[in-house]
Write an enzyme that holds these catalytic residues in place. Structure first.
Site, PDB file in Angstrom:
ATOM      1  N   SER A 108       0.823  -1.205   0.000  1.00  0.00           N
ATOM      2  CA  SER A 108       0.000   0.000   0.000  1.00  0.00           C
ATOM      3  C   SER A 108       0.859   1.258   0.000  1.00  0.00           C
ATOM      4  CB  SER A 108      -0.903   0.001   1.233  1.00  0.00           C
ATOM      5  OG  SER A 108      -1.592   1.229   1.348  1.00  0.00           O
ATOM      6  N   TYR A 130      -3.402   5.305  -4.391  1.00  0.00           N
ATOM      7  CA  TYR A 130      -4.693   5.981  -4.332  1.00  0.00           C
ATOM      8  C   TYR A 130      -4.618   7.250  -5.186  1.00  0.00           C
ATOM      9  CZ  TYR A 130      -5.742   3.103  -0.203  1.00  0.00           C
ATOM     10  OH  TYR A 130      -5.965   2.065   0.657  1.00  0.00           O
ATOM     11  N   THR A 156      -6.417   1.701  -6.399  1.00  0.00           N
ATOM     12  CA  THR A 156      -7.583   1.446  -5.552  1.00  0.00           C
ATOM     13  C   THR A 156      -8.451   2.694  -5.540  1.00  0.00           C
ATOM     14  OG1 THR A 156      -6.316  -0.064  -4.152  1.00  0.00           O
ATOM     15  CG2 THR A 156      -8.371   0.794  -3.252  1.00  0.00           C
ATOM     16  N   LYS A 254      -8.599  -1.906  -8.651  1.00  0.00           N
ATOM     17  CA  LYS A 254      -9.140  -2.609  -7.491  1.00  0.00           C
ATOM     18  C   LYS A 254     -10.370  -1.871  -6.967  1.00  0.00           C
ATOM     19  CE  LYS A 254      -7.451  -4.612  -3.118  1.00  0.00           C
ATOM     20  NZ  LYS A 254      -8.381  -3.983  -2.164  1.00  0.00           N
ATOM     21  N   HIS A 278     -13.353  -3.315  -0.643  1.00  0.00           N
ATOM     22  CA  HIS A 278     -12.419  -2.784   0.354  1.00  0.00           C
ATOM     23  C   HIS A 278     -12.578  -3.504   1.698  1.00  0.00           C
ATOM     24  CE1 HIS A 278      -9.707   0.858   0.070  1.00  0.00           C
ATOM     25  NE2 HIS A 278      -9.398   0.351   1.246  1.00  0.00           N
ATOM     26  N   GLY A 310     -11.793 -10.208  -0.305  1.00  0.00           N
ATOM     27  CA  GLY A 310     -12.891 -10.014   0.625  1.00  0.00           C
ATOM     28  C   GLY A 310     -13.411 -11.323   1.188  1.00  0.00           C
TER      29      GLY A 310
END
Length: 390
Positions: A108, A130, A156, A254, A278, A310
Site C-alpha cells: 500500500s 490511491y 484502488t 481494485k 475494500h 474479501g
C-alpha cells in the site's frame, strides 16, 4: 515454550486479538456503519457448497498460476493494507513470507515500510496507489515504485469516506509522540509481548506513510495523507486510462463490483481487475464480492484477469472463488492476523493453511489442477449471485 503454529485462520485471529492492544486490533477489524458488508463477505462462502467425487480422484495437485505477468505457486496474493502497527517488521516481514511461499506482494502507498525495502524482500511486488493530490504527485509515487523495481501497479478507487461504526471506531493517534505514548501506555503494558516486540527495536510503531513522498523525505502521518485524500477530487475514467498509460506495465484496478464498471475498466486498458469492496470498509450494504464475481467474470474474464478479495478465511474459499471465475484471490485480514500472532512465520503459517485447504478441495473435487475448476464444482443456491450495473 508454547506452540506458535496454528491450524486455522480463526485461531490466528484469536491469537492476534489476545496479543494486540485493543485499538490496534480494532483497526484490523475496521468495517463501516452496521458491518453488513463486512459480515456478508465472510458468510456468503458458507452459502456455497461443493459437488465432490468419491473415486477416480487424482493425487496430483497443480496450484500454479500467473497474475499480471508474475508466476505464483498458488492462487493467493497479498493484498495491500495500510499502516501495519501490528509488528515491527511490518510489510517487510509479509513480503518475505510471500516470497518464501512463492507468491506476490501488494504494498500500500499507506504502508509503513519504504517500497525499496519491500521490493528487496520480494521482487514480485505490486505497488498500490490511491488518487491523492495532483497528477504530478501521483505520477511521482508511481515512478518511485518503478525505480524500486515494482512489477505492477494497483489503483484502488473504491472509497466513500464512511467513518462511523456502530461498535465504535478504534483510537488511532496522529503520531507517536511522548504525550501519545503516555496516553496509550495502559493498552501497551497490558499486552507485553506486543510492547516488547517494538521495545526491542528502540522504536515506537511508525504511523507515517513513507511511500507518499519522494525517497528520503519524511512521509506524512497516516491522517495527514488521509486528509489530503479527502481533499482530492475523485478520478474520472479518463484519469484511470491516463494513469494506466503513464505506468506502461501491468495495471490492476481494485474495487470493482459492477458489470458496467468492469467493462469500463476493460475500455481503459487495464490488465486486471479485483472484485473488491475494500474488505467491507467502504459503502456498507455492498454485496459480498463472491456474489458479484460470477457475473463480472462471465462479462470480462476473457479480456482481463479477474481477481477477488474479501472474506477469504480458508483454502476452500479460494477454490470457490477460482471455480466461479477468479484467476486468484487477494487476502488482507488473514495475513495481518498471522503477522500479529507470529511475525513472518505467522504469515507463512496462514499461507500454508490456505494452500492445504486448496489441495484438499481439489482432491475431493477430482481435479489435478486449479485450471480444471469450474461452476459445476460448486453448489450455488438460487438468488445467491448479484448482477450490479447489468
Amino acid at each position: 515454550m508454547a506452540n506458535k503454529w496454528f491450524e486455522t485462520v480463526a485461531e490466528a485471529q484469536r491469537r492476534a486479538k489476545k496479543r494486540l492492544p485493543k485499538s490496534v486490533y480494532g483497526a484490523l477489524i475496521a468495517g463501516s456503519e452496521r458491518g453488513l458488508t463486512l459480515e456478508d463477505n465472510v458468510a456468503a462462502y458458507g452459502e456455497l457448497g461443493f459437488a465432490p467425487h468419491v473415486a477416480g480422484l487424482s493425487d496430483k495437485k497443480d496450484l500454479a498460476t500467473t497474475v499480471m505477468g508474475q508466476d505464483i505457486s498458488f492462487p493467493v496474493v497479498i493484498s495491500p493494507t495500510g499502516v501495519q502497527a501490528v509488528h515491527p517488521d511490518g510489510e517487510v516481514a509479509v513480503a518475505r513470507a510471500a516470497a518464501a511461499r512463492g507468491t506476490a506482494m501488494g504494498l500500500s502507498s499507506f504502508g509503513s515500510k519504504p517500497v525499496e525495502e519491500v521490493v528487496a524482500a520480494n521482487p514480485q511486488t505490486f505497488f498500490q496507489i490511491y488518487w491523492i493530490g495532483s497528477r504530478d504527485q501521483i505520477l511521482a509515487r508511481a515512478q518511485r515504485a518503478r525505480d524500486a523495481g515494482a512489477v505492477g501497479l494497483i489503483a484502488t478507487l473504491d472509497w466513500s469516506f464512511s467513518h462511523g461504526r456502530d461498535w465504535g471506531s478504534p483510537a488511532i493517534p496522529e503520531s507517536m509522540n511522548l504525550r501519545t505514548m503516555l496516553k496509550f501506555a495502559p493498552e501497551a503494558l497490558t499486552h507485553p509481548r506486543w510492547f516488547w516486540s517494538f521495545a526491542k527495536t528502540g522504536k515506537a510503531p511508525d504511523l507515517t506513510t513513507p511511500n507518499m513522498v519522494p525517497k528520503g523525505q519524511q512521509g506524512p502521518t497516516f491522517f495527514g495523507a488521509y486528509g489530503e485524500w479527502m481533499g482530492t477530487p475523485p478520478p474520472s475514467w479518463e484519469d484511470v486510462a491516463w494513469l494506466r498509460e503513464q505506468w506502461g506495465g501491468p495495471f490492476m484496478l481494485k474495487g470493482v463490483t459492477r458489470l458496467d464498471d468492469a467493462k469500463r475498466a476493460v475500455d481503459a486498458g487495464v490488465t486486471a481487475i479485483s472484485v473488491s469492496n475494500h474488505g467491507g470498509n467502504n459503502l456498507d450494504g455492498t454485496p459480498a464480492t463472491i456474489r458479484s464475481l460470477p457475473g463480472i467474470a462471465n462479462a470480462v474474464g476473457n479480456e482481463v484477469e479477474v481477481l477477488l478479495d474479501g472474506g477469504i478465511r480458508r483454502g476452500s474459499d479460494v477454490v470457490k472463488a477460482v471455480a466461479l471465475g477468479a484467476r486468484a484471490v487477494m487476502i488482507g485480514r488473514a495475513y495481518l492476523w498471522g503477522l500479529a500472532a507470529n511475525g513472518q512465520a505467522g504469515v507463512e503459517n496462514v499461507l500454508d493453511i490456505l494452500r492445504g485447504g486448496i489441495e484438499s478441495a481439489l482432491l475431493g473435487l477430482g481435479h489435478s489442477s486449479i485450471q480444471q475448476l469450474g461452476p459445476n464444482d460448486i453448489v450455488v443456491p438460487d438468488g445467491f449471485t448479484r448482477h450490479l450495473g447489468a
